[in-house]
Scaffold this motif. Structure first.
Motif, mmCIF file in Angstrom:
data_model
loop_
_atom_site.group_PDB
_atom_site.id
_atom_site.type_symbol
_atom_site.label_atom_id
_atom_site.label_comp_id
_atom_site.label_asym_id
_atom_site.label_seq_id
_atom_site.Cartn_x
_atom_site.Cartn_y
_atom_site.Cartn_z
ATOM 1 N N ARG A 75 22.505 8.233 -11.379
ATOM 2 C CA ARG A 75 23.148 6.929 -11.202
ATOM 3 C C ARG A 75 23.311 6.191 -12.525
ATOM 4 O O ARG A 75 23.921 5.129 -12.581
ATOM 5 N N LYS A 76 22.746 6.716 -13.603
ATOM 6 C CA LYS A 76 22.734 5.995 -14.871
ATOM 7 C C LYS A 76 24.164 5.699 -15.341
ATOM 8 O O LYS A 76 25.005 6.582 -15.328
ATOM 9 N N GLY A 77 24.382 4.471 -15.739
ATOM 10 C CA GLY A 77 25.691 4.083 -16.238
ATOM 11 C C GLY A 77 26.568 3.419 -15.196
ATOM 12 O O GLY A 77 27.509 2.721 -15.542
ATOM 13 N N ARG A 78 26.271 3.617 -13.923
ATOM 14 C CA ARG A 78 27.061 2.946 -12.881
ATOM 15 C C ARG A 78 26.655 1.489 -12.799
ATOM 16 O O ARG A 78 25.487 1.154 -12.941
ATOM 17 N N ILE A 79 27.618 0.643 -12.548
ATOM 18 C CA ILE A 79 27.339 -0.787 -12.456
ATOM 19 C C ILE A 79 27.153 -1.163 -10.993
ATOM 20 O O ILE A 79 28.006 -0.860 -10.158
ATOM 21 N N SER A 80 26.028 -1.818 -10.706
ATOM 22 C CA SER A 80 25.760 -2.226 -9.332
ATOM 23 C C SER A 80 26.629 -3.435 -8.976
ATOM 24 O O SER A 80 27.204 -4.095 -9.852
ATOM 25 N N LYS A 81 26.689 -3.736 -7.687
ATOM 26 C CA LYS A 81 27.530 -4.848 -7.225
ATOM 27 C C LYS A 81 27.028 -6.182 -7.765
ATOM 28 O O LYS A 81 27.822 -7.041 -8.172
ATOM 29 N N SER A 82 25.698 -6.350 -7.790
ATOM 30 C CA SER A 82 25.137 -7.617 -8.273
ATOM 31 C C SER A 82 25.394 -7.800 -9.764
ATOM 32 O O SER A 82 25.714 -8.906 -10.220
ATOM 33 N N THR A 83 25.294 -6.719 -10.540
ATOM 34 C CA THR A 83 25.566 -6.803 -11.981
ATOM 35 C C THR A 83 27.023 -7.149 -12.223
ATOM 36 O O THR A 83 27.348 -7.983 -13.076
ATOM 37 N N GLU A 84 27.912 -6.510 -11.459
ATOM 38 C CA GLU A 84 29.345 -6.774 -11.607
ATOM 39 C C GLU A 84 29.658 -8.229 -11.263
ATOM 40 O O GLU A 84 30.424 -8.896 -11.967
ATOM 41 N N LEU A 85 29.041 -8.738 -10.200
ATOM 42 C CA LEU A 85 29.251 -10.125 -9.797
ATOM 43 C C LEU A 85 28.742 -11.087 -10.867
ATOM 44 O O LEU A 85 29.412 -12.069 -11.208
ATOM 45 N N THR A 86 27.558 -10.785 -11.419
ATOM 46 C CA THR A 86 26.984 -11.637 -12.462
ATOM 47 C C THR A 86 27.872 -11.664 -13.699
ATOM 48 O O THR A 86 28.148 -12.737 -14.256
ATOM 49 N N ARG A 87 28.359 -10.494 -14.118
ATOM 50 C CA ARG A 87 29.212 -10.431 -15.307
ATOM 51 C C ARG A 87 30.525 -11.184 -15.081
ATOM 52 O O ARG A 87 31.044 -11.849 -15.984
ATOM 53 N N ASP A 88 31.056 -11.056 -13.862
ATOM 54 C CA ASP A 88 32.300 -11.755 -13.536
ATOM 55 C C ASP A 88 32.096 -13.271 -13.574
ATOM 56 O O ASP A 88 32.951 -14.014 -14.063
ATOM 57 N N LEU A 89 30.944 -13.713 -13.053
ATOM 58 C CA LEU A 89 30.624 -15.143 -13.054
ATOM 59 C C LEU A 89 30.469 -15.667 -14.475
ATOM 60 O O LEU A 89 31.018 -16.725 -14.830
ATOM 61 N N VAL A 90 29.746 -14.922 -15.313
ATOM 62 C CA VAL A 90 29.554 -15.337 -16.707
ATOM 63 C C VAL A 90 30.892 -15.372 -17.438
ATOM 64 O O VAL A 90 31.176 -16.290 -18.217
ATOM 65 N N ARG A 91 31.744 -14.386 -17.171
ATOM 66 C CA ARG A 91 33.064 -14.340 -17.815
ATOM 67 C C ARG A 91 33.893 -15.544 -17.378
ATOM 68 O O ARG A 91 34.621 -16.135 -18.160
ATOM 69 N N GLY A 92 33.770 -15.942 -16.103
ATOM 70 C CA GLY A 92 34.508 -17.098 -15.606
ATOM 71 C C GLY A 92 34.035 -18.400 -16.224
ATOM 72 O O GLY A 92 34.838 -19.292 -16.507
ATOM 73 N N VAL A 93 32.733 -18.512 -16.463
ATOM 74 C CA VAL A 93 32.179 -19.750 -17.019
ATOM 75 C C VAL A 93 32.392 -19.814 -18.532
ATOM 76 O O VAL A 93 32.856 -20.818 -19.073
ATOM 77 N N CYS A 94 32.073 -18.717 -19.220
ATOM 78 C CA CYS A 94 32.081 -18.729 -20.690
ATOM 79 C C CYS A 94 33.436 -18.385 -21.281
ATOM 80 O O CYS A 94 33.713 -18.735 -22.419
ATOM 81 N N GLY A 95 34.240 -17.659 -20.545
ATOM 82 C CA GLY A 95 35.530 -17.255 -21.078
ATOM 83 C C GLY A 95 35.393 -16.052 -21.999
ATOM 84 O O GLY A 95 34.419 -15.296 -21.932
ATOM 85 N N PHE A 96 36.355 -15.897 -22.877
ATOM 86 C CA PHE A 96 36.386 -14.742 -23.772
ATOM 87 C C PHE A 96 35.848 -15.110 -25.147
ATOM 88 O O PHE A 96 35.960 -16.260 -25.589
ATOM 89 N N ALA A 97 35.306 -14.119 -25.825
ATOM 90 C CA ALA A 97 34.821 -14.307 -27.193
ATOM 91 C C ALA A 97 36.031 -14.447 -28.128
ATOM 92 O O ALA A 97 37.135 -14.004 -27.790
ATOM 93 N N PRO A 98 35.827 -15.050 -29.281
ATOM 94 C CA PRO A 98 36.956 -15.237 -30.204
ATOM 95 C C PRO A 98 37.659 -13.931 -30.589
ATOM 96 O O PRO A 98 38.889 -13.892 -30.658
ATOM 97 N N TYR A 99 36.875 -12.858 -30.806
ATOM 98 C CA TYR A 99 37.528 -11.593 -31.172
ATOM 99 C C TYR A 99 38.327 -11.029 -29.990
ATOM 100 O O TYR A 99 39.382 -10.427 -30.189
ATOM 101 N N GLU A 100 37.855 -11.292 -28.759
ATOM 102 C CA GLU A 100 38.604 -10.842 -27.576
ATOM 103 C C GLU A 100 39.904 -11.630 -27.437
ATOM 104 O O GLU A 100 40.946 -11.060 -27.088
ATOM 105 N N ARG A 101 39.850 -12.918 -27.727
ATOM 106 C CA ARG A 101 41.065 -13.737 -27.676
ATOM 107 C C ARG A 101 42.081 -13.266 -28.706
ATOM 108 O O ARG A 101 43.282 -13.224 -28.451
#
Length: 113
Positions: free
Chosen positions: A38-64
């Motif tokens: 299972r190593k490397g697979r992203i769980s549903k809770s991790t995916e949800l957390t990352r999506d939430l953080v991305r929604g709140v914080c937005g993109f990094a300057p290099y990503e923009r």
């Protein structure tokens, strides 16, 4: 004796010689659920957390900047974006993965200037 007749392969006889030579062993079926597979697979809770953080914080300057390169176009924009991402992230596979992620974000409309 006909040479084209084949014995059923995979059935060990326990003998040291012959077509199906080898020690008789029992087939294992329980090895498919090992945790290391299972190593490397992203769980549903991790995916949800990352999506939430991305929604709140937005993109990094290099990503923009990468997104601006992709959206703005120009001569060989994708190659330039890939080169910039590689410089920032350290390797080409990471850069390709990041660019795919950012292109999905652009297509979904989350890209804001």
């Amino acid at each position: 004796i006909v040479m084209s007749e084949k014995k059923e392969s995979g059935n060990a006889t326990g003998l040291a010689l012959g077509r199906n030579k080898g020690h008789i062993v029992k087939k294992r079926y329980d090895f498919k659920d090992r945790p290391c597979y299972r190593k490397g697979r992203i769980s549903k809770s991790t995916e949800l957390t990352r999506d939430l953080v991305r929604g709140v914080c937005g993109f990094a300057p290099y990503e923009r900047r990468i997104m601006d390169l992709l959206v703005g176009g120009g001569v060989n924009a994708e190659k330039r974006a890939r080169r910039y991402a590689k410089k920032r992230l350290g390797s080409l596979p990471r850069a390709k993965r990041k660019i795919e992620e950012l292109q999905r974000a652009i297509e979904s409309g989350r890209h804001t200037k």
